[in-house]
Design an enzyme around this catalytic site. Structure first.
Site, PDB file in Angstrom:
ATOM      1  N   HIS A  52      -6.665 -36.955 -14.706  1.00  0.00           N
ATOM      2  CA  HIS A  52      -6.048 -38.035 -15.264  1.00  0.00           C
ATOM      3  C   HIS A  52      -6.873 -38.980 -16.161  1.00  0.00           C
ATOM      4  O   HIS A  52      -8.134 -39.135 -15.636  1.00  0.00           O
ATOM      5  CB  HIS A  52      -5.146 -38.683 -14.655  1.00  0.00           C
ATOM      6  N   ASP A  72     -12.933 -42.589 -11.345  1.00  0.00           N
ATOM      7  CA  ASP A  72     -11.418 -41.940 -10.882  1.00  0.00           C
ATOM      8  C   ASP A  72     -10.608 -42.458 -12.137  1.00  0.00           C
ATOM      9  O   ASP A  72     -10.286 -43.566 -12.425  1.00  0.00           O
ATOM     10  CB  ASP A  72     -10.965 -42.808  -9.628  1.00  0.00           C
ATOM     11  N   GLU A 128      -1.121 -41.326 -13.721  1.00  0.00           N
ATOM     12  CA  GLU A 128      -1.326 -40.793 -12.188  1.00  0.00           C
ATOM     13  C   GLU A 128      -1.492 -41.856 -11.549  1.00  0.00           C
ATOM     14  O   GLU A 128      -1.013 -41.921 -10.292  1.00  0.00           O
ATOM     15  CB  GLU A 128      -2.649 -39.999 -12.275  1.00  0.00           C
ATOM     16  N   GLU A 129      -2.065 -43.017 -11.867  1.00  0.00           N
ATOM     17  CA  GLU A 129      -2.182 -44.375 -10.982  1.00  0.00           C
ATOM     18  C   GLU A 129      -1.153 -45.114 -10.674  1.00  0.00           C
ATOM     19  O   GLU A 129      -0.989 -45.539  -9.470  1.00  0.00           O
ATOM     20  CB  GLU A 129      -3.307 -45.165 -11.630  1.00  0.00           C
ATOM     21  N   ASP A 158      -9.523 -34.413  -9.258  1.00  0.00           N
ATOM     22  CA  ASP A 158      -9.735 -35.798  -8.968  1.00  0.00           C
ATOM     23  C   ASP A 158     -10.496 -36.224  -8.022  1.00  0.00           C
ATOM     24  O   ASP A 158     -11.186 -35.310  -7.540  1.00  0.00           O
ATOM     25  CB  ASP A 158      -8.308 -36.247  -8.631  1.00  0.00           C
ATOM     26  N   HIS A 187     -11.781 -47.164  -6.226  1.00  0.00           N
ATOM     27  CA  HIS A 187     -10.983 -48.053  -6.931  1.00  0.00           C
ATOM     28  C   HIS A 187     -11.491 -49.429  -6.841  1.00  0.00           C
ATOM     29  O   HIS A 187     -11.046 -50.699  -6.738  1.00  0.00           O
ATOM     30  CB  HIS A 187      -9.772 -48.159  -6.168  1.00  0.00           C
TER      31      HIS A 187
END
Length: 351
Positions: free
Chosen positions: A71, A188, A222-223, A243, A323
């Protein structure tokens, strides 16, 4: 033919990717970058209605397919409120905490396409004024964006074209160190997108005929939970999400190997596919770790929840401080790309 990836090139593609703002919901520019990149490789693509991108490489077997996904959307924010003091209150996009963006430079993209820069700060930042500067909670009420413009009230802000619903993206601060580390926000999952782009390039350059028609989905939601849950052909047997591997206390994942996820918050991944991935890693001398990610979901788990009858798996490079202020090493990119290189040329698992 050298079967090892050109990791220097992978890192350069990654640097370009993370430098393009793409919070979930506003990914047009980065999708266009990927589309152009694949076009230069002679790979045809199509966009789905959600704005994701799909590339397909025909294989010897057109009745059974594979799909790989990574993603390109990232964490970000949206303007929640134009405050009377000329600053902005924001609402988060994706699963992260306010403390991870305190002090970060940002960009506000207005609906007319203008970009205004700013900094995300606590309202009570100055220790010379606020006694509780260090103790105040980092939350939506206390955090705000200081705009890089002379604005003293909401009217001044709106004169810049800023309004509720405008997207806010974070400065990636990407840095490639001489000893192989990659430090940046949004590894990410742009690290995995770079890996897939390099994998496709190798397949084309080495004129590899894949055993099965293989789709590459660059998903863009995706998030927020539903990036890769659609556009899966009925012929798709195996669906592999690429991922990040999550690092921390109790985790096996590191920054130097490929992480093979056995279970996350959605439950176990397909046992036979996992065993095949481990066998490929061992057979080809690829460094890997098996791991469980307790607070994690992937495009593959989203695809399962959507009712797709597929064999699903998840692998990826190990990412530290996910994150937040993320970091990985070129060895992890290399090991992940090697495993994918061998995987797309392997036989499907039994079902």
């Amino acid at each position: 033919m050298n079967t090892y990836p050109n990791v220097t090139e992978t890192k350069e593609v990654l640097k370009q990717l993370v430098s393009i703002p793409s919070p979930s919901g506003n990914t047009g520019k980065v999708i266009q970058f990927v589309e152009d990149h694949l076009a230069n490789l002679g790979v045809e693509t199509k966009r789905n209605r959600k704005g994701g991108l799909i590339a397909t490489i025909p294989g010897e077997n057109a009745q059974e397919h594979r799909m790989l996904t990574a993603h390109v959307d990232t964490l970000g924010a949206m303007v929640k409120e134009v405050k009377s003091n000329g600053r902005l209150r924001i609402d988060l996009i994706g699963g992260f905490k306010y403390n991870s963006i305190e002090g970060e430079y940002c960009e506000i993209q207005t609906s007319n396409g203008d970009v205004v820069t700013g900094t995300i700060l606590m309202h009570q930042t100055s220790v010379h004024v606020y006694k509780d500067a260090g103790k105040a909670e980092r939350n939506q009420q206390n955090m705000e964006v200081r705009i890089d413009a002379k604005v003293e009230n909401a009217k001044d802000v709106r004169a810049l074209g800023i309004e509720v619903g405008d997207f806010v993206s974070f400065d990636p601060r990407v840095k490639l160190t001489e000893n192989g580390f990659i430090k940046s926000r949004h590894l990410d999952d742009k690290a995995s997108v770079a890996i897939l782009l390099q994998l496709i390039k190798r397949i084309k350059e080495e004129e590899i005929t894949l055993p099965y028609t293989t789709h590459f989905l660059i998903s863009n939601n995706e998030e927020i939970g539903y990036g890769g849950n659609s556009n899966i052909t009925p012929e798709t047997v195996e669906y592999l999400a690429v991922d990040m591997g999550a690092m921390g206390d109790g985790q096996s994942t590191d920054e130097y190997t490929v992480s093979i996820c056995v279970k996350d918050a959605s439950g176990p991944y397909h046992y036979e596919l996992r065993k095949n991935l481990v066998n490929l890693a061992q057979k080809n001398d690829i460094g890997y770790q098996l791991d469980i990610y307790p607070y994690y979901g992937s495009d593959a788990s989203a695809a399962i929840r959507a009712g797709n009858d597929i064999i699903h798996g998840l692998i990826g490079p190990g990412i530290d401080s996910s994150h937040a202020f993320e970091r990985t090493h070129e060895k992890s990119l290399e090991q992940t790309e090697q495993l994918l290189y061998h995987y797309v040329q392997s036989e499907l698992v039994s079902y």
